[in-house]
Write a protein that holds these residues in place. Sequence first.
Motif, PDB file in Angstrom:
ATOM      1  N   TYR A  17       5.768  -2.122   3.660  1.00  0.00           N
ATOM      2  CA  TYR A  17       5.765  -3.621   3.866  1.00  0.00           C
ATOM      3  C   TYR A  17       4.303  -4.136   3.739  1.00  0.00           C
ATOM      4  O   TYR A  17       4.275  -5.192   3.455  1.00  0.00           O
ATOM      5  CB  TYR A  17       6.192  -3.941   5.605  1.00  0.00           C
ATOM      6  CG  TYR A  17       6.199  -5.170   6.046  1.00  0.00           C
ATOM      7  CD1 TYR A  17       6.982  -6.180   5.309  1.00  0.00           C
ATOM      8  CD2 TYR A  17       5.205  -5.500   6.868  1.00  0.00           C
ATOM      9  CE1 TYR A  17       6.996  -7.462   6.235  1.00  0.00           C
ATOM     10  CE2 TYR A  17       5.375  -6.709   7.504  1.00  0.00           C
ATOM     11  CZ  TYR A  17       6.056  -7.616   6.926  1.00  0.00           C
ATOM     12  OH  TYR A  17       5.957  -9.019   7.731  1.00  0.00           O
ATOM     13  N   CYS A  18       3.224  -3.307   4.153  1.00  0.00           N
ATOM     14  CA  CYS A  18       1.751  -3.624   4.274  1.00  0.00           C
ATOM     15  C   CYS A  18       1.496  -3.464   2.820  1.00  0.00           C
ATOM     16  O   CYS A  18       0.168  -3.893   2.461  1.00  0.00           O
ATOM     17  CB  CYS A  18       0.916  -2.881   5.144  1.00  0.00           C
ATOM     18  SG  CYS A  18       1.140  -3.396   6.743  1.00  0.00           S
ATOM     19  N   GLY A  19       2.188  -2.778   1.656  1.00  0.00           N
ATOM     20  CA  GLY A  19       1.488  -2.653   0.436  1.00  0.00           C
ATOM     21  C   GLY A  19       0.734  -1.573   0.403  1.00  0.00           C
ATOM     22  O   GLY A  19      -0.288  -1.428  -0.557  1.00  0.00           O
ATOM     23  N   LEU A  20       0.700  -0.383   1.326  1.00  0.00           N
ATOM     24  CA  LEU A  20      -0.163   0.599   1.452  1.00  0.00           C
ATOM     25  C   LEU A  20       0.629   1.978   1.226  1.00  0.00           C
ATOM     26  O   LEU A  20       1.862   2.106   1.567  1.00  0.00           O
ATOM     27  CB  LEU A  20      -1.102   0.464   3.167  1.00  0.00           C
ATOM     28  CG  LEU A  20      -1.605  -0.788   3.218  1.00  0.00           C
ATOM     29  CD1 LEU A  20      -2.151  -0.565   4.618  1.00  0.00           C
ATOM     30  CD2 LEU A  20      -2.928  -1.036   2.309  1.00  0.00           C
ATOM     31  N   SER A  21      -0.174   2.839   1.032  1.00  0.00           N
ATOM     32  CA  SER A  21       0.374   4.334   1.152  1.00  0.00           C
ATOM     33  C   SER A  21       0.523   4.524   2.546  1.00  0.00           C
ATOM     34  O   SER A  21      -0.263   4.050   3.434  1.00  0.00           O
ATOM     35  CB  SER A  21      -0.724   5.212   0.388  1.00  0.00           C
ATOM     36  OG  SER A  21      -1.856   5.495   1.141  1.00  0.00           O
ATOM     37  N   VAL A  22       1.238   5.627   2.976  1.00  0.00           N
ATOM     38  CA  VAL A  22       1.408   6.149   4.272  1.00  0.00           C
ATOM     39  C   VAL A  22       0.100   6.642   5.062  1.00  0.00           C
ATOM     40  O   VAL A  22      -0.182   6.395   5.976  1.00  0.00           O
ATOM     41  CB  VAL A  22       2.507   7.088   4.387  1.00  0.00           C
ATOM     42  CG1 VAL A  22       2.611   7.647   5.804  1.00  0.00           C
ATOM     43  CG2 VAL A  22       3.935   6.554   4.059  1.00  0.00           C
TER      44      VAL A  22
END
Length: 75
Positions: A17-22
């Motif tokens: 959702y944030c456009g980040l990797s985990v």
Amino acid sequence: MNLPSTRLLTKTQAASYCGLSVATFSGVCPVRPIAIGEGVRMHRYDVRDIDKWIDSFKAGGPAPQSKFEELIDKL
């Protein structure tokens, strides 16, 4: 824009959702998950809390500390 269909997200969904990797999400996002049951599998991130964190970057004030920054400050 792809908004989530649910309010509570797993860590993988929240990172996406944030456009980040985990891994990056885990290191920079100060939002704490909500335990809706026993065990880590039942931790969920509230979209509204994530949105507040993201909005804090636009507000011009200092962003909340990440978990990494909190740990460094404790040293």
